[in-house]
Design an enzyme around this catalytic site. Structure first.
Site, PDB file in Angstrom:
ATOM      1  N   PHE A 145      -4.932   8.506   2.081  1.00 48.92           N
ATOM      2  CA  PHE A 145      -5.205   7.715   1.307  1.00 48.92           C
ATOM      3  C   PHE A 145      -6.426   7.139   2.210  1.00 48.92           C
ATOM      4  O   PHE A 145      -6.961   7.601   3.180  1.00 48.92           O
ATOM      5  CB  PHE A 145      -4.204   6.564   1.139  1.00 48.92           C
ATOM      6  CG  PHE A 145      -3.803   5.675   2.224  1.00 48.92           C
ATOM      7  CD1 PHE A 145      -2.953   6.322   3.474  1.00 48.92           C
ATOM      8  CD2 PHE A 145      -4.467   4.707   2.503  1.00 48.92           C
ATOM      9  CE1 PHE A 145      -2.674   5.616   4.335  1.00 48.92           C
ATOM     10  CE2 PHE A 145      -4.151   3.940   3.637  1.00 48.92           C
ATOM     11  CZ  PHE A 145      -3.280   4.324   4.676  1.00 48.92           C
ATOM     12  N   ASP A 201      -1.740  -4.144  10.552  1.00 45.33           N
ATOM     13  CA  ASP A 201      -3.051  -4.281   9.778  1.00 45.33           C
ATOM     14  C   ASP A 201      -3.816  -3.066  10.467  1.00 45.33           C
ATOM     15  O   ASP A 201      -3.749  -2.821  11.712  1.00 45.33           O
ATOM     16  CB  ASP A 201      -3.606  -5.472  10.213  1.00 45.33           C
ATOM     17  CG  ASP A 201      -4.809  -5.882   9.289  1.00 45.33           C
ATOM     18  OD1 ASP A 201      -4.592  -5.677   8.097  1.00 45.33           O
ATOM     19  OD2 ASP A 201      -5.897  -6.361   9.952  1.00 45.33           O
ATOM     20  N   SER A 202      -4.639  -2.405   9.747  1.00 44.04           N
ATOM     21  CA  SER A 202      -5.324  -1.248  10.196  1.00 44.04           C
ATOM     22  C   SER A 202      -6.887  -1.130   9.462  1.00 44.04           C
ATOM     23  O   SER A 202      -7.095  -1.957   8.567  1.00 44.04           O
ATOM     24  CB  SER A 202      -4.536  -0.054  10.016  1.00 44.04           C
ATOM     25  OG  SER A 202      -4.335  -0.132   8.518  1.00 44.04           O
ATOM     26  N   ASN A 255       0.844  -1.356  -0.064  1.00 43.27           N
ATOM     27  CA  ASN A 255       0.019  -0.063   0.001  1.00 43.27           C
ATOM     28  C   ASN A 255       0.965   1.244   0.153  1.00 43.27           C
ATOM     29  O   ASN A 255       1.555   1.399   0.882  1.00 43.27           O
ATOM     30  CB  ASN A 255      -0.888  -0.107   1.194  1.00 43.27           C
ATOM     31  CG  ASN A 255      -1.851   1.193   1.400  1.00 43.27           C
ATOM     32  OD1 ASN A 255      -1.353   2.089   1.256  1.00 43.27           O
ATOM     33  ND2 ASN A 255      -3.014   0.705   1.870  1.00 43.27           N
ATOM     34  N   LYS A 294       0.624   3.646   3.108  1.00 44.93           N
ATOM     35  CA  LYS A 294       1.188   3.276   4.325  1.00 44.93           C
ATOM     36  C   LYS A 294       2.790   3.288   4.014  1.00 44.93           C
ATOM     37  O   LYS A 294       3.664   3.362   5.002  1.00 44.93           O
ATOM     38  CB  LYS A 294       1.007   1.728   4.506  1.00 44.93           C
ATOM     39  CG  LYS A 294      -0.483   1.546   5.051  1.00 44.93           C
ATOM     40  CD  LYS A 294      -0.493   0.101   5.404  1.00 44.93           C
ATOM     41  CE  LYS A 294      -1.861  -0.434   5.789  1.00 44.93           C
ATOM     42  NZ  LYS A 294      -1.996  -1.808   6.203  1.00 44.93           N
ATOM     43  N   LYS A 336      -0.064  14.316   9.989  1.00 43.89           N
ATOM     44  CA  LYS A 336      -0.875  13.006  10.177  1.00 43.89           C
ATOM     45  C   LYS A 336      -0.369  11.926  11.000  1.00 43.89           C
ATOM     46  O   LYS A 336      -0.718  11.345  11.955  1.00 43.89           O
ATOM     47  CB  LYS A 336      -1.130  12.432   8.886  1.00 43.89           C
ATOM     48  CG  LYS A 336      -2.065  11.135   8.980  1.00 43.89           C
ATOM     49  CD  LYS A 336      -2.556  10.404   7.631  1.00 43.89           C
ATOM     50  CE  LYS A 336      -3.107   8.823   7.727  1.00 43.89           C
ATOM     51  NZ  LYS A 336      -3.405   8.345   6.459  1.00 43.89           N
TER      52      LYS A 336
HETATM   53  P1  IMP Z   1      -5.017  -3.335   5.333  1.00 44.51           P
HETATM   54  O1  IMP Z   1      -4.049  -3.046   6.618  1.00 44.51           O
HETATM   55  O2  IMP Z   1      -3.942  -3.474   4.177  1.00 44.51           O
HETATM   56  O3  IMP Z   1      -5.957  -4.413   5.300  1.00 44.51           O
HETATM   57  O4  IMP Z   1      -5.574  -2.194   4.907  1.00 44.51           O
HETATM   58  C1  IMP Z   1      -6.390  -1.508   5.669  1.00 44.51           C
HETATM   59  C2  IMP Z   1      -7.198  -0.739   5.225  1.00 44.51           C
HETATM   60  O5  IMP Z   1      -7.792   0.386   6.234  1.00 44.51           O
HETATM   61  C3  IMP Z   1      -6.837   0.588   4.007  1.00 44.51           C
HETATM   62  O6  IMP Z   1      -6.980  -0.002   2.799  1.00 44.51           O
HETATM   63  C4  IMP Z   1      -7.588   1.746   4.277  1.00 44.51           C
HETATM   64  O7  IMP Z   1      -8.920   1.474   3.556  1.00 44.51           O
HETATM   65  C5  IMP Z   1      -7.911   1.502   5.692  1.00 44.51           C
HETATM   66  N1  IMP Z   1      -6.881   2.557   6.382  1.00 44.51           N
HETATM   67  C6  IMP Z   1      -6.070   2.090   7.111  1.00 44.51           C
HETATM   68  N2  IMP Z   1      -5.422   3.066   7.615  1.00 44.51           N
HETATM   69  C7  IMP Z   1      -5.850   4.224   6.869  1.00 44.51           C
HETATM   70  C8  IMP Z   1      -5.282   5.829   6.989  1.00 44.51           C
HETATM   71  O8  IMP Z   1      -4.385   6.189   7.735  1.00 44.51           O
HETATM   72  N3  IMP Z   1      -6.129   6.294   6.271  1.00 44.51           N
HETATM   73  C9  IMP Z   1      -7.207   5.981   5.443  1.00 44.51           C
HETATM   74  N4  IMP Z   1      -7.704   4.651   5.295  1.00 44.51           N
HETATM   75  C10 IMP Z   1      -6.881   3.743   6.351  1.00 44.51           C
END
Ligand code: IMP
Length: 205
Positions: free
Chosen positions: A160, A69-70, A9, A12, A183
């Protein structure tokens, strides 16, 4: 020392790289590696997904890994999108929102705005779990939370994901109107990362 950020990503990677500036560590991301493996994020919690990613990548590439993971947790939607944040538009909850011509982020945002239409309780939080795992079998994790609320329309073009519709508590701007530095100071990922760094420093000093 080499360290792998287990993500593709771009948002990230940009934020995490900034957090490593000034440290004597060569930071790689999955985008720098030719031999790619996919790890499915199929668990029910951020922690389980992050541990799964960190372990599998560390053992496969034989180097220390930071996996994260978030997601966005919205109270009025019973905690959704949660662990489904990245692909919220495409899950059954609330109906599929696969609108042609829009990016995944835009589809996710449109779905949240639709489900939150006329909803007065707009409280939400970003949650991030960061896991460090080394191939010798040592692991450590930390969590960061950023409280805020869902706006009624997208504003701003930085950041994002859901940033254009997430207004952090105490701010009159959305996350998408903040620079990476601003941020990182208040974000879930920034907080989780700083805590992890403190823990690692204590352990190794
Ligand atoms: P993963 O951790 O790759 O499964 O993706 C986490 C998803 O959570 C991201 O694709 C975003 O849709 C959302 N997300 C996580 N952190 C943020 C952030 O800092 N801003 C906006 N969306 C976030």
């Amino acid at each position: 020392m080499q360290l792998l950020l287990a993500t593709t990503n771009d948002g990230k990677i940009r934020e995490l790289r900034k957090l490593f500036e000034g440290l004597d560590i060569e930071v790689l991301s999955l985008k720098d590696l030719e031999d790619k493996i996919e790890v499915e994020e199929d668990r029910q919690t951020f922690l389980e997904n992050a541990i799964k990613k960190a372990k599998e990548y560390a053992l496969y590439y034989n180097m220390p890994v930071i996996a994260e993971d978030s997601g966005l947790v919205i109270d009025a939607l019973n905690g959704y999108p949660g662990v489904y944040s990245a692909r919220f538009y495409n899950i059954e909850f609330g109906g599929k929102f696969d609108i042609e011509g829009l990016s995944k982020d835009e589809k996710n945002i449109q779905k949240v705005l639709k489900l939150m239409e006329n909803e007065r309780n707009r409280s939400a939080r970003y949650v991030s779990v960061v896991v460090f795992y080394s191939p010798e079998g040592f692991g450590i994790f930390s969590e960061g939370v950023c409280e805020g609320e869902i706006t009624d329309k997208p504003i701003g073009n930085m950041g994002f994901g859901y940033d254009p519709i997430f207004k952090p508590l105490g701010f009159d701007r959305t996350m998408a109107q903040l620079t990476v530095e601003e941020k990182n100071k208040i974000s879930h990922r920034g907080k989780a990362f700083y805590k992890l760094k403190e823990k690692l420093t204590k352990l190794f000093s």
